[in-house]
Scaffold this motif. Structure first.
Motif, short mmCIF file in Angstrom:
data_model
loop_
_atom_site.label_atom_id
_atom_site.label_comp_id
_atom_site.label_asym_id
_atom_site.label_seq_id
_atom_site.Cartn_x
_atom_site.Cartn_y
_atom_site.Cartn_z
N ASP A 39 0.83 -1.01 0.11
CA ASP A 39 0.11 0.08 -0.15
C ASP A 39 0.85 1.28 0.03
O ASP A 39 2.04 1.35 0.77
N CYS A 40 0.43 2.21 -0.66
CA CYS A 40 1.28 3.56 -0.64
C CYS A 40 0.15 4.62 -1.09
O CYS A 40 -0.55 4.21 -2.31
N GLU A 41 0.30 5.47 -0.62
CA GLU A 41 -0.58 6.87 -1.19
C GLU A 41 0.47 8.24 -1.53
O GLU A 41 0.31 8.42 -2.75
N CYS A 42 1.24 8.62 -0.62
CA CYS A 42 1.71 9.80 -1.16
C CYS A 42 3.20 9.56 -1.81
O CYS A 42 3.71 10.43 -2.25
N GLN A 43 3.91 8.46 -1.27
CA GLN A 43 5.31 8.14 -1.63
C GLN A 43 6.24 9.38 -1.33
O GLN A 43 7.30 9.44 -1.99
N LYS A 44 5.83 10.12 -0.40
CA LYS A 44 6.77 11.44 0.12
C LYS A 44 7.01 11.14 1.65
O LYS A 44 7.78 12.11 2.33
N GLY A 45 6.67 10.01 2.15
CA GLY A 45 6.82 9.76 3.68
C GLY A 45 5.95 10.37 4.74
O GLY A 45 6.53 10.76 5.56
N GLU A 46 4.90 10.89 4.22
CA GLU A 46 4.07 11.83 4.67
C GLU A 46 2.69 11.02 5.30
O GLU A 46 2.05 11.56 6.44
N CYS A 47 2.18 9.93 4.60
CA CYS A 47 0.85 9.49 5.04
C CYS A 47 1.06 8.30 5.80
O CYS A 47 0.05 7.91 6.72
N GLY A 48 2.00 7.50 5.74
CA GLY A 48 2.28 6.12 6.80
C GLY A 48 1.65 5.09 6.09
O GLY A 48 1.70 3.82 6.63
N SER A 49 1.05 5.16 4.95
CA SER A 49 0.33 4.10 4.34
C SER A 49 1.18 2.66 3.79
O SER A 49 0.73 1.65 3.88
N CYS A 50 2.45 3.14 3.68
CA CYS A 50 3.60 1.87 3.44
C CYS A 50 4.21 1.52 4.58
O CYS A 50 5.42 0.82 4.38
N THR A 51 3.86 1.78 5.57
CA THR A 51 4.54 1.20 6.85
C THR A 51 4.64 -0.42 6.62
O THR A 51 3.63 -0.94 6.48
N ARG A 99 9.04 0.57 9.26
CA ARG A 99 10.01 1.51 8.64
C ARG A 99 8.86 2.01 7.64
O ARG A 99 7.77 1.47 7.04
N LEU A 100 9.02 3.03 6.78
CA LEU A 100 8.32 3.38 5.70
C LEU A 100 8.99 2.76 4.33
O LEU A 100 10.06 3.08 4.13
N ALA A 101 8.13 2.23 3.62
CA ALA A 101 8.85 1.57 2.40
C ALA A 101 9.31 2.49 1.41
O ALA A 101 10.10 2.00 0.83
N CYS A 102 8.66 3.69 1.25
CA CYS A 102 8.98 4.79 0.44
C CYS A 102 10.33 5.42 0.86
O CYS A 102 10.76 6.24 0.02
N GLN A 103 10.42 5.34 1.98
CA GLN A 103 11.68 6.11 2.42
C GLN A 103 12.98 5.14 2.83
O GLN A 103 13.94 5.83 2.76
FE1 FES Z 1 2.92 7.81 2.35
FE2 FES Z 1 5.26 6.15 2.19
S1 FES Z 1 3.44 6.17 0.64
S2 FES Z 1 4.70 7.47 3.49
#
Ligand code: FES
Length: 115
Positions: A39-51, A99-103
């Motif tokens: 799961d991912c929404e923002c891909q900027k480390g801001e939403c937490g959906s990719c935890t 961790r955040l997968a996008c970060q």
């Molecule tokens: Fe939003 Fe990783 S997709 S924090």
């Protein structure tokens, strides 16, 4: 070359992929390359959906222990990381479990990613 094993109840079975060391790809980037749907929404480390939960395997000490400022803030505000735990881990130069997968940028270490 690091091995990254993706594991999830959403998958029929675990998938291990080989990521080129030094590519500076995120867990999310490698997952997408191999059709793993984290799961991912923002891909900027801001939403937490990719935890995701990251487990280091092998004999080497974990390398990717430093979080970006966005990753720290998002994990702290989402409750996936308590302030006291974070401070203790930082003192010991250890990485938190979530961790955040996008970060999270892959380094030359074998990991299991649970989501
Ligand atoms: Fe939003 Fe990783 S997709 S924090």
């Amino acid at each position: 070359m690091p091995n990254v094993t993706f594991s999830s109840p959403k998958m029929r079975r675990d998938l291990t992929v080989y990521a080129a060391a030094g590519d500076r790809k995120s867990i999310l980037g490698v997952a997408r390359e191999h059709g793993v749907a984290i799961d991912c929404e923002c891909q900027k480390g801001e939403c937490g959906s990719c935890t995701v939960e990251v487990i280091h395997i092998g004999n080497k000490p974990p390398m990717a222990v430093h979080l970006t400022e966005k990753e720290k803030l998002t994990l702290l505000t989402s409750g996936k990381l308590a302030r006291q735990e974070f401070e203790e881990l930082e003192l010991l130069d250890l990485a938190p479990r979530y961790r955040l997968a996008c970060q999270y940028l892959l380094l030359d270490e074998d990991i299991v990613v649970k989501f």
